[in-house]
Write an enzyme that holds these catalytic residues in place. Structure first.
Site, PDB file in Angstrom:
ATOM      1  N   LYS A  38       0.840  -1.207   0.000  1.00  0.00           N
ATOM      2  CA  LYS A  38       0.000   0.000   0.000  1.00  0.00           C
ATOM      3  C   LYS A  38       0.868   1.248   0.000  1.00  0.00           C
ATOM      4  CE  LYS A  38      -3.833  -2.125   2.455  1.00  0.00           C
ATOM      5  NZ  LYS A  38      -4.258  -2.619   3.753  1.00  0.00           N
ATOM      6  N   GLN A  47      -5.139  -1.376   9.625  1.00  0.00           N
ATOM      7  CA  GLN A  47      -5.015  -2.728   9.078  1.00  0.00           C
ATOM      8  C   GLN A  47      -5.660  -3.743  10.020  1.00  0.00           C
ATOM      9  OE1 GLN A  47      -3.827  -3.409   6.061  1.00  0.00           O
ATOM     10  NE2 GLN A  47      -3.985  -5.618   6.250  1.00  0.00           N
ATOM     11  N   ASP A  93     -11.602   2.650   3.943  1.00  0.00           N
ATOM     12  CA  ASP A  93     -12.005   1.238   3.888  1.00  0.00           C
ATOM     13  C   ASP A  93     -13.523   1.096   3.765  1.00  0.00           C
ATOM     14  OD1 ASP A  93     -10.073  -0.809   3.920  1.00  0.00           O
ATOM     15  OD2 ASP A  93      -9.583  -0.420   6.027  1.00  0.00           O
TER      16      ASP A  93
END
Ligand code: GUN
Length: 297
Positions: free
Chosen positions: A54, A98, A121
Protein backbone atom coordinates in the site's frame (compact mmCIF):
# COMPACT_ATOMS: atom_id res chain seq x y z
CA UNK A 1 -17.18 -22.15 -24.12
CA UNK A 2 -13.86 -20.77 -22.96
CA UNK A 3 -14.29 -17.81 -20.70
CA UNK A 4 -12.86 -14.35 -21.33
CA UNK A 5 -10.24 -13.75 -18.66
CA UNK A 6 -10.82 -10.43 -16.88
CA UNK A 7 -7.34 -9.05 -16.29
CA UNK A 8 -7.46 -7.36 -12.88
CA UNK A 9 -3.78 -6.55 -12.96
CA UNK A 10 -4.14 -4.51 -16.16
CA UNK A 11 -7.40 -2.95 -14.97
CA UNK A 12 -5.78 -1.93 -11.66
CA UNK A 13 -3.00 -0.25 -13.64
CA UNK A 14 -5.56 1.87 -15.51
CA UNK A 15 -7.21 2.82 -12.18
CA UNK A 16 -3.81 3.86 -10.79
CA UNK A 17 -3.16 5.94 -13.93
CA UNK A 18 -6.45 7.79 -13.43
CA UNK A 19 -5.59 8.31 -9.76
CA UNK A 20 -2.12 9.60 -10.63
CA UNK A 21 -3.58 12.03 -13.19
CA UNK A 22 -5.97 13.31 -10.54
CA UNK A 23 -3.15 13.72 -8.02
CA UNK A 24 -1.20 15.77 -10.57
CA UNK A 25 -4.25 18.00 -11.13
CA UNK A 26 -4.90 18.43 -7.38
CA UNK A 27 -1.27 19.44 -6.84
CA UNK A 28 -0.95 21.81 -9.80
CA UNK A 29 -4.39 23.44 -9.75
CA UNK A 30 -5.19 23.42 -6.03
CA UNK A 31 -1.85 22.97 -4.21
CA UNK A 32 -3.24 19.86 -2.48
CA UNK A 33 -1.32 16.60 -2.03
CA UNK A 34 -3.67 13.75 -1.09
CA UNK A 35 -2.41 11.82 1.95
CA UNK A 36 -3.16 8.29 3.15
CA UNK A 37 -2.36 7.12 6.70
CA UNK A 38 -2.05 3.41 7.39
CA UNK A 39 -1.95 2.09 10.95
CA UNK A 40 -0.42 -1.34 11.54
CA UNK A 41 -0.51 -2.93 14.98
CA UNK A 42 1.69 -5.95 15.63
CA UNK A 43 3.86 -8.15 13.43
CA UNK A 44 1.40 -10.23 11.38
CA UNK A 45 3.48 -11.14 8.29
CA UNK A 46 0.57 -10.98 5.80
CA UNK A 47 -0.45 -7.55 7.15
CA UNK A 48 3.15 -6.32 6.87
CA UNK A 49 3.23 -7.37 3.19
CA UNK A 50 -0.09 -5.57 2.50
CA UNK A 51 1.01 -2.41 4.28
CA UNK A 52 4.35 -2.30 2.44
CA UNK A 53 2.55 -2.71 -0.88
CA UNK A 54 0.00 0.00 0.00
CA UNK A 55 2.77 2.42 1.00
CA UNK A 56 4.72 1.79 -2.21
CA UNK A 57 1.71 2.26 -4.50
CA UNK A 58 0.56 5.35 -2.62
CA UNK A 59 3.92 7.03 -3.28
CA UNK A 60 3.98 5.81 -6.92
CA UNK A 61 0.75 7.68 -7.71
CA UNK A 62 2.16 10.85 -6.16
CA UNK A 63 0.30 10.85 -2.83
CA UNK A 64 1.78 11.20 0.61
CA UNK A 65 2.00 7.97 2.61
CA UNK A 66 2.01 8.08 6.40
CA UNK A 67 2.73 4.80 8.17
CA UNK A 68 2.18 4.24 11.87
CA UNK A 69 3.56 0.94 13.16
CA UNK A 70 2.72 0.12 16.75
CA UNK A 71 3.64 -2.84 18.99
CA UNK A 72 0.90 -5.34 19.69
CA UNK A 73 0.79 -4.33 23.36
CA UNK A 74 -0.55 -0.86 22.45
CA UNK A 75 -3.57 0.00 24.63
CA UNK A 76 -6.93 0.81 23.14
CA UNK A 77 -6.66 4.31 24.62
CA UNK A 78 -3.32 4.89 22.87
CA UNK A 79 -4.66 3.62 19.54
CA UNK A 80 -7.77 5.81 19.83
CA UNK A 81 -5.53 8.80 20.59
CA UNK A 82 -3.52 8.10 17.41
CA UNK A 83 -6.71 7.92 15.34
CA UNK A 84 -7.95 11.16 16.90
CA UNK A 85 -4.67 12.80 15.88
CA UNK A 86 -5.08 11.56 12.29
CA UNK A 87 -8.75 12.61 12.20
CA UNK A 88 -7.59 16.14 12.99
CA UNK A 89 -4.58 16.23 10.64
CA UNK A 90 -5.46 18.21 7.47
CA UNK A 91 -2.67 16.47 5.52
CA UNK A 92 -4.37 13.11 6.08
CA UNK A 93 -7.36 12.53 3.75
CA UNK A 94 -7.66 8.78 4.23
CA UNK A 95 -7.11 6.54 7.27
CA UNK A 96 -6.82 2.77 7.16
CA UNK A 97 -6.35 0.61 10.25
CA UNK A 98 -5.01 -2.73 9.08
CA UNK A 99 -7.14 -5.68 10.21
CA UNK A 100 -7.11 -8.02 12.01
CA UNK A 101 -6.20 -6.19 15.20
CA UNK A 102 -4.82 -8.07 18.23
CA UNK A 103 -7.59 -9.65 20.31
CA UNK A 104 -7.37 -7.19 23.23
CA UNK A 105 -8.45 -4.33 20.93
CA UNK A 106 -12.13 -3.85 20.03
CA UNK A 107 -12.04 -3.61 16.22
CA UNK A 108 -15.56 -2.16 15.93
CA UNK A 109 -14.77 0.56 18.46
CA UNK A 110 -11.49 1.39 16.73
CA UNK A 111 -12.98 1.48 13.20
CA UNK A 112 -15.92 3.57 14.38
CA UNK A 113 -13.53 6.11 15.89
CA UNK A 114 -12.23 7.00 12.40
CA UNK A 115 -13.77 10.15 10.90
CA UNK A 116 -16.28 8.62 8.39
CA UNK A 117 -15.13 11.15 5.77
CA UNK A 118 -11.59 9.70 6.04
CA UNK A 119 -12.70 6.05 6.29
CA UNK A 120 -11.23 4.87 2.98
CA UNK A 121 -12.00 1.24 3.89
CA UNK A 122 -15.72 2.07 4.10
CA UNK A 123 -16.01 0.03 7.30
CA UNK A 124 -17.37 2.78 9.61
CA UNK A 125 -20.96 2.12 10.63
CA UNK A 126 -22.01 5.48 9.07
CA UNK A 127 -20.62 4.46 5.70
CA UNK A 128 -22.24 1.03 5.96
CA UNK A 129 -25.59 2.76 6.62
CA UNK A 130 -25.12 5.28 3.83
CA UNK A 131 -24.28 2.53 1.32
CA UNK A 132 -27.26 0.46 2.48
CA UNK A 133 -29.61 3.39 1.90
CA UNK A 134 -28.14 4.35 -1.47
CA UNK A 135 -26.50 7.55 -0.23
CA UNK A 136 -23.05 8.88 -1.00
CA UNK A 137 -20.54 6.96 1.14
CA UNK A 138 -17.02 5.57 1.22
CA UNK A 139 -17.27 2.11 -0.37
CA UNK A 140 -15.18 -0.91 0.73
CA UNK A 141 -12.27 -1.37 -1.69
CA UNK A 142 -12.61 -5.01 -2.72
CA UNK A 143 -16.31 -4.86 -3.67
CA UNK A 144 -15.70 -1.52 -5.39
CA UNK A 145 -12.98 -3.17 -7.49
CA UNK A 146 -15.34 -6.04 -8.37
CA UNK A 147 -18.06 -3.56 -9.38
CA UNK A 148 -15.66 -1.62 -11.61
CA UNK A 149 -14.62 -4.80 -13.44
CA UNK A 150 -18.23 -5.95 -13.82
CA UNK A 151 -19.34 -2.59 -15.20
CA UNK A 152 -16.42 -2.58 -17.60
CA UNK A 153 -17.22 -6.07 -18.85
CA UNK A 154 -21.02 -5.85 -19.03
CA UNK A 155 -21.74 -2.17 -19.53
CA UNK A 156 -25.11 -2.09 -17.73
CA UNK A 157 -25.75 -4.62 -14.95
CA UNK A 158 -29.45 -3.73 -14.81
CA UNK A 159 -31.78 -6.70 -14.41
CA UNK A 160 -29.04 -9.32 -14.17
CA UNK A 161 -29.28 -12.08 -11.56
CA UNK A 162 -26.32 -11.78 -9.19
CA UNK A 163 -25.44 -14.34 -6.54
CA UNK A 164 -22.90 -13.33 -3.93
CA UNK A 165 -21.52 -16.39 -2.15
CA UNK A 166 -20.30 -15.10 1.22
CA UNK A 167 -21.78 -12.73 3.78
CA UNK A 168 -18.80 -10.92 5.31
CA UNK A 169 -19.02 -7.28 6.29
CA UNK A 170 -15.90 -6.56 4.22
CA UNK A 171 -16.96 -8.17 0.93
CA UNK A 172 -20.26 -10.11 0.74
CA UNK A 173 -22.68 -7.60 2.25
CA UNK A 174 -21.30 -4.43 0.60
CA UNK A 175 -20.95 -6.28 -2.73
CA UNK A 176 -24.64 -7.16 -2.58
CA UNK A 177 -25.53 -3.52 -1.84
CA UNK A 178 -23.47 -2.27 -4.78
CA UNK A 179 -25.03 -4.79 -7.19
CA UNK A 180 -28.48 -3.82 -5.93
CA UNK A 181 -27.53 -0.19 -6.55
CA UNK A 182 -26.82 -1.14 -10.17
CA UNK A 183 -30.28 -2.77 -10.39
CA UNK A 184 -29.23 -6.42 -10.26
CA UNK A 185 -31.54 -8.97 -8.67
CA UNK A 186 -29.32 -9.99 -5.78
CA UNK A 187 -29.11 -13.14 -3.69
CA UNK A 188 -26.67 -13.45 -0.80
CA UNK A 189 -25.79 -17.11 -0.38
CA UNK A 190 -23.27 -18.67 1.99
CA UNK A 191 -21.79 -21.95 3.14
CA UNK A 192 -25.05 -22.96 4.87
CA UNK A 193 -27.35 -22.09 1.94
CA UNK A 194 -29.63 -25.01 0.99
CA UNK A 195 -29.18 -26.23 -2.58
CA UNK A 196 -26.30 -23.81 -3.09
CA UNK A 197 -25.52 -25.31 -6.51
CA UNK A 198 -29.07 -24.61 -7.70
CA UNK A 199 -28.97 -21.06 -6.35
CA UNK A 200 -25.66 -20.34 -8.09
CA UNK A 201 -26.93 -21.88 -11.36
CA UNK A 202 -29.50 -19.07 -11.64
CA UNK A 203 -26.81 -16.39 -11.63
CA UNK A 204 -25.67 -14.26 -14.53
CA UNK A 205 -23.01 -12.94 -12.14
CA UNK A 206 -21.41 -15.05 -9.42
CA UNK A 207 -19.20 -13.39 -6.80
CA UNK A 208 -17.29 -16.06 -4.89
CA UNK A 209 -16.31 -14.62 -1.52
CA UNK A 210 -16.91 -17.49 0.87
CA UNK A 211 -13.34 -18.07 2.05
CA UNK A 212 -13.20 -21.75 1.06
CA UNK A 213 -10.66 -22.84 -1.55
CA UNK A 214 -12.15 -23.86 -4.92
CA UNK A 215 -15.63 -24.33 -3.45
CA UNK A 216 -17.58 -22.96 -6.44
CA UNK A 217 -17.27 -25.46 -9.29
CA UNK A 218 -18.04 -25.32 -13.00
CA UNK A 219 -21.05 -27.61 -12.62
CA UNK A 220 -22.73 -24.80 -10.61
CA UNK A 221 -22.17 -22.14 -13.27
CA UNK A 222 -24.78 -21.17 -15.86
CA UNK A 223 -23.16 -21.26 -19.31
CA UNK A 224 -21.94 -17.77 -20.21
CA UNK A 225 -22.17 -16.38 -16.65
CA UNK A 226 -19.49 -14.09 -15.21
CA UNK A 227 -17.49 -15.41 -12.25
CA UNK A 228 -15.73 -12.91 -9.98
CA UNK A 229 -13.42 -14.72 -7.60
CA UNK A 230 -12.55 -12.80 -4.44
CA UNK A 231 -10.83 -15.69 -2.66
CA UNK A 232 -7.11 -15.93 -2.02
CA UNK A 233 -6.18 -19.27 -0.47
CA UNK A 234 -2.79 -20.92 -0.27
CA UNK A 235 -3.10 -24.70 -0.66
CA UNK A 236 -0.59 -27.57 -0.67
CA UNK A 237 0.25 -29.05 -4.07
CA UNK A 238 0.21 -32.87 -4.26
CA UNK A 239 3.80 -32.79 -5.55
CA UNK A 240 4.92 -30.52 -2.68
CA UNK A 241 5.04 -26.76 -2.30
CA UNK A 242 1.99 -24.47 -2.35
CA UNK A 243 -0.10 -22.51 -4.83
CA UNK A 244 -2.64 -19.72 -4.65
CA UNK A 245 -6.23 -20.55 -5.54
CA UNK A 246 -9.51 -18.67 -5.32
CA UNK A 247 -12.90 -19.62 -3.92
CA UNK A 248 -13.85 -20.84 -7.41
CA UNK A 249 -12.31 -23.85 -9.10
CA UNK A 250 -10.73 -21.98 -12.00
CA UNK A 251 -10.41 -24.74 -14.61
CA UNK A 252 -13.95 -26.11 -14.33
CA UNK A 253 -15.55 -22.63 -14.04
CA UNK A 254 -13.56 -21.19 -16.96
CA UNK A 255 -14.80 -24.05 -19.15
CA UNK A 256 -18.44 -22.95 -18.66
CA UNK A 257 -18.38 -19.24 -17.79
CA UNK A 258 -18.49 -16.36 -20.25
CA UNK A 259 -15.93 -14.41 -18.22
CA UNK A 260 -13.86 -15.05 -15.11
CA UNK A 261 -11.34 -13.27 -12.90
CA UNK A 262 -8.20 -15.34 -12.27
CA UNK A 263 -6.38 -15.84 -8.95
CA UNK A 264 -3.85 -14.33 -8.70
CA UNK A 265 -4.23 -11.33 -11.02
CA UNK A 266 -7.98 -10.75 -10.79
CA UNK A 267 -9.68 -9.03 -7.88
CA UNK A 268 -6.52 -8.86 -5.72
CA UNK A 269 -4.71 -6.01 -7.53
CA UNK A 270 -7.95 -4.00 -7.68
CA UNK A 271 -8.21 -3.72 -3.88
CA UNK A 272 -5.21 -1.42 -3.39
CA UNK A 273 -6.03 0.48 -6.61
CA UNK A 274 -9.49 1.20 -5.15
CA UNK A 275 -7.95 2.23 -1.83
CA UNK A 276 -6.02 4.89 -3.76
CA UNK A 277 -9.19 5.83 -5.65
CA UNK A 278 -11.07 6.19 -2.34
CA UNK A 279 -8.32 8.43 -0.99
CA UNK A 280 -8.75 10.75 -4.00
CA UNK A 281 -12.51 10.73 -3.49
CA UNK A 282 -12.09 11.58 0.21
CA UNK A 283 -9.61 14.34 -0.64
CA UNK A 284 -11.91 15.90 -3.27
CA UNK A 285 -14.92 15.79 -0.92
CA UNK A 286 -12.88 17.30 1.94
CA UNK A 287 -11.92 20.20 -0.32
CA UNK A 288 -15.33 20.73 -1.91
CA UNK A 289 -14.02 19.68 -5.33
CA UNK A 290 -15.84 17.53 -7.94
CA UNK A 291 -15.29 13.83 -7.47
CA UNK A 292 -13.15 11.96 -9.99
CA UNK A 293 -15.17 10.19 -12.67
CA UNK A 294 -15.02 6.41 -12.87
CA UNK A 295 -13.29 6.01 -9.49
CA UNK A 296 -16.35 5.83 -7.27
CA UNK A 297 -19.49 3.70 -7.08
N1 GUN B 1 -6.84 -6.74 6.07
C1 GUN B 1 -7.00 -7.46 4.93
N2 GUN B 1 -7.65 -6.73 3.99
C2 GUN B 1 -7.92 -5.53 4.54
C3 GUN B 1 -8.56 -4.36 4.06
O1 GUN B 1 -9.04 -4.27 2.93
N3 GUN B 1 -8.62 -3.34 4.94
C4 GUN B 1 -8.11 -3.40 6.20
N4 GUN B 1 -8.22 -2.33 6.98
N5 GUN B 1 -7.51 -4.48 6.67
C5 GUN B 1 -7.42 -5.54 5.84
Amino acid sequence: MTATVIDGKAFAATVREKVAAHVTMLKSEHGITPGLAVVLVGEDPASQVYVRSKGKQTVEVGMESFEFKRDDDITEKELLALIDQLNNDPKVHGILVQLPLPAHLDSDLVINSIDPAKDVDGFHISNVGLLGTGQKSMVPCTPLGCLMMLRDHHGSLSGLNAVVVGRSNIVGKPMAQLLLGDSCTVTIAHSRTKDLAEVVRRADIVVAAVGRPEMVIGDWIKPGATVVDVGINRIEKPEGGTRLVGDADYASCAAVAGAITPVPGGVGPMTIACLLANTITACCRANGLPEPEGLTA
